[in-house]
Scaffold this motif. Sequence first.
Motif, mmCIF file in Angstrom:
data_model
loop_
_atom_site.group_PDB
_atom_site.id
_atom_site.type_symbol
_atom_site.label_atom_id
_atom_site.label_comp_id
_atom_site.label_asym_id
_atom_site.label_seq_id
_atom_site.Cartn_x
_atom_site.Cartn_y
_atom_site.Cartn_z
ATOM 1 N N LEU A 6 8.992 27.679 -0.399
ATOM 2 C CA LEU A 6 9.092 26.479 -1.232
ATOM 3 C C LEU A 6 10.283 25.616 -0.814
ATOM 4 O O LEU A 6 10.210 24.386 -0.870
ATOM 5 C CB LEU A 6 9.213 26.876 -2.702
ATOM 6 N N ALA A 7 11.379 26.253 -0.403
ATOM 7 C CA ALA A 7 12.531 25.480 0.072
ATOM 8 C C ALA A 7 12.167 24.708 1.336
ATOM 9 O O ALA A 7 12.514 23.527 1.485
ATOM 10 C CB ALA A 7 13.718 26.411 0.344
ATOM 11 N N ALA A 8 11.453 25.373 2.266
ATOM 12 C CA ALA A 8 11.017 24.682 3.480
ATOM 13 C C ALA A 8 10.017 23.578 3.153
ATOM 14 O O ALA A 8 10.043 22.501 3.756
ATOM 15 C CB ALA A 8 10.398 25.682 4.455
ATOM 16 N N ALA A 9 9.132 23.842 2.195
ATOM 17 C CA ALA A 9 8.174 22.812 1.781
ATOM 18 C C ALA A 9 8.884 21.613 1.161
ATOM 19 O O ALA A 9 8.461 20.467 1.336
ATOM 20 C CB ALA A 9 7.171 23.400 0.788
ATOM 21 N N ALA A 10 9.951 21.874 0.413
ATOM 22 C CA ALA A 10 10.725 20.775 -0.174
ATOM 23 C C ALA A 10 11.365 19.923 0.922
ATOM 24 O O ALA A 10 11.376 18.691 0.830
ATOM 25 C CB ALA A 10 11.791 21.328 -1.113
ATOM 26 N N LEU A 11 11.885 20.576 1.965
ATOM 27 C CA LEU A 11 12.452 19.821 3.085
ATOM 28 C C LEU A 11 11.379 18.985 3.777
ATOM 29 O O LEU A 11 11.601 17.822 4.125
ATOM 30 C CB LEU A 11 13.087 20.783 4.088
ATOM 31 N N SER A 12 10.221 19.592 3.978
ATOM 32 C CA SER A 12 9.123 18.867 4.620
ATOM 33 C C SER A 12 8.673 17.693 3.750
ATOM 34 O O SER A 12 8.426 16.595 4.257
ATOM 35 C CB SER A 12 7.952 19.814 4.872
ATOM 36 N N GLY A 13 8.565 17.921 2.438
ATOM 37 C CA GLY A 13 8.172 16.835 1.541
ATOM 38 C C GLY A 13 9.182 15.704 1.524
ATOM 39 O O GLY A 13 8.812 14.525 1.492
ATOM 40 N N PHE A 14 10.469 16.051 1.570
ATOM 41 C CA PHE A 14 11.515 15.020 1.606
ATOM 42 C C PHE A 14 11.411 14.189 2.884
ATOM 43 O O PHE A 14 11.510 12.952 2.845
ATOM 44 C CB PHE A 14 12.889 15.676 1.516
ATOM 45 N N ALA A 15 11.222 14.872 4.016
ATOM 46 C CA ALA A 15 11.104 14.152 5.290
ATOM 47 C C ALA A 15 9.872 13.249 5.284
ATOM 48 O O ALA A 15 9.927 12.100 5.746
ATOM 49 C CB ALA A 15 11.036 15.151 6.444
ATOM 50 N N ASN A 16 8.766 13.748 4.747
ATOM 51 C CA ASN A 16 7.551 12.929 4.682
ATOM 52 C C ASN A 16 7.743 11.722 3.775
ATOM 53 O O ASN A 16 7.293 10.616 4.095
ATOM 54 C CB ASN A 16 6.379 13.774 4.174
ATOM 55 N N PHE A 17 8.387 11.930 2.651
ATOM 56 C CA PHE A 17 8.615 10.819 1.717
ATOM 57 C C PHE A 17 9.439 9.726 2.383
ATOM 58 O O PHE A 17 9.112 8.536 2.282
ATOM 59 C CB PHE A 17 9.322 11.335 0.466
ATOM 60 N N GLN A 18 10.513 10.121 3.065
ATOM 61 C CA GLN A 18 11.371 9.137 3.712
ATOM 62 C C GLN A 18 10.641 8.420 4.845
ATOM 63 O O GLN A 18 10.728 7.189 4.979
ATOM 64 C CB GLN A 18 12.633 9.818 4.254
ATOM 65 N N ALA A 19 9.895 9.176 5.662
ATOM 66 C CA ALA A 19 9.217 8.580 6.814
ATOM 67 C C ALA A 19 8.106 7.641 6.376
ATOM 68 O O ALA A 19 7.989 6.517 6.885
ATOM 69 C CB ALA A 19 8.658 9.681 7.710
ATOM 70 N N PHE A 20 7.280 8.062 5.414
ATOM 71 C CA PHE A 20 6.152 7.236 4.994
ATOM 72 C C PHE A 20 6.599 6.032 4.189
ATOM 73 O O PHE A 20 6.025 4.949 4.304
ATOM 74 C CB PHE A 20 5.159 8.071 4.183
ATOM 75 N N SER A 21 7.614 6.195 3.360
ATOM 76 C CA SER A 21 8.057 5.074 2.533
ATOM 77 C C SER A 21 8.738 3.992 3.367
ATOM 78 O O SER A 21 8.658 2.800 3.030
ATOM 79 C CB SER A 21 9.020 5.571 1.445
ATOM 80 N N LEU A 22 9.404 4.379 4.451
ATOM 81 C CA LEU A 22 10.072 3.385 5.294
ATOM 82 C C LEU A 22 9.087 2.589 6.146
ATOM 83 O O LEU A 22 9.457 1.574 6.733
ATOM 84 C CB LEU A 22 11.100 4.072 6.203
ATOM 85 N N GLY A 23 7.853 3.061 6.226
ATOM 86 C CA GLY A 23 6.869 2.353 7.014
ATOM 87 C C GLY A 23 6.220 1.189 6.298
ATOM 88 O O GLY A 23 5.403 0.481 6.879
ATOM 89 N N VAL A 24 6.577 0.961 5.019
ATOM 90 C CA VAL A 24 6.000 -0.127 4.228
ATOM 91 C C VAL A 24 7.146 -0.973 3.686
ATOM 92 O O VAL A 24 8.133 -0.443 3.168
ATOM 93 C CB VAL A 24 5.138 0.425 3.068
ATOM 94 N N SER A 25 7.015 -2.283 3.809
ATOM 95 C CA SER A 25 8.086 -3.178 3.376
ATOM 96 C C SER A 25 8.118 -3.361 1.865
ATOM 97 O O SER A 25 9.192 -3.483 1.271
ATOM 98 C CB SER A 25 7.941 -4.548 4.062
ATOM 99 N N ASP A 26 6.958 -3.386 1.216
ATOM 100 C CA ASP A 26 6.901 -3.577 -0.225
ATOM 101 C C ASP A 26 7.442 -2.344 -0.929
ATOM 102 O O ASP A 26 7.102 -1.202 -0.588
ATOM 103 C CB ASP A 26 5.456 -3.841 -0.665
ATOM 104 N N VAL A 27 8.277 -2.557 -1.954
ATOM 105 C CA VAL A 27 8.951 -1.440 -2.623
ATOM 106 C C VAL A 27 7.951 -0.549 -3.342
ATOM 107 O O VAL A 27 7.996 0.688 -3.229
ATOM 108 C CB VAL A 27 10.009 -1.984 -3.610
ATOM 109 N N ASN A 28 7.028 -1.150 -4.101
ATOM 110 C CA ASN A 28 6.066 -0.353 -4.860
ATOM 111 C C ASN A 28 5.131 0.425 -3.932
ATOM 112 O O ASN A 28 4.851 1.609 -4.161
ATOM 113 C CB ASN A 28 5.253 -1.258 -5.785
ATOM 114 N N GLN A 29 4.652 -0.242 -2.902
ATOM 115 C CA GLN A 29 3.783 0.452 -1.953
ATOM 116 C C GLN A 29 4.538 1.538 -1.190
ATOM 117 O O GLN A 29 3.966 2.579 -0.842
ATOM 118 C CB GLN A 29 3.174 -0.545 -0.973
#
Length: 234
Positions: A6-29
Amino acid sequence: FLGAGLAAAALSGFANFQAFSLGVSDVNQAQVWGWSGVIASVCSFGGFTFFWWHLSGHRRGEALRALVFALAGAGTSIAGTTLYMMNNQQGQAVKWQSASDLRTLTETEIADWTRQLEGIPAETRSIDGLKAYLAGVEAAGRTHQKPYRDAQNELGLAERRATLEQNIATARAELRQAVTNGSDTQPAQSLPAWFFALMLELFSSQATSIAFVSLLLLYGRKPQEVDDEFGPVV
């Protein structure tokens, strides 16, 4: 296994959140896409859990469907973690290059200021002394004489010398601070981003799968099955 997975999954989820969210300019999207990366991590270790659980119960059709979702989530999670690490490595390289360029520019400015400082005569008097002399000449009413004008020109040179010395001292202090902070050190070469992302995904998904499947098999047994294997419960 469960805690580490679960700790490794949390790290993976954090990395995914940061990577995917930075790919969209709109804040809500960006928030929506960021959380989709977290969901991908959950689908990954959850899918593998159900895959092994169905496979242990000889439900091959259900196991195959669970494997499809698990692989889709794992692939998405690996891609997100890889992109996050590559962006960080690129940002670190850009930061180092900027610090190196700034250091070169500062050293060039110091050399230029030093040359200008060498052009000022060494016999130029201090600012305070020149100001005191000019004040005395003005009090005596001799401002029309040549020594007064020469002193004014010398005062300009003295002020220029003080400015150059201050600029050089400030620039050298900034260089020393940069060396102390290590900003002039080239970033070390790390493991490939895809390798780290793959190992993190395998560790998080398989560790949680082992733990959850073990719990499902343990608590899914009937009391009679436990008695047959371990003897009657007293």
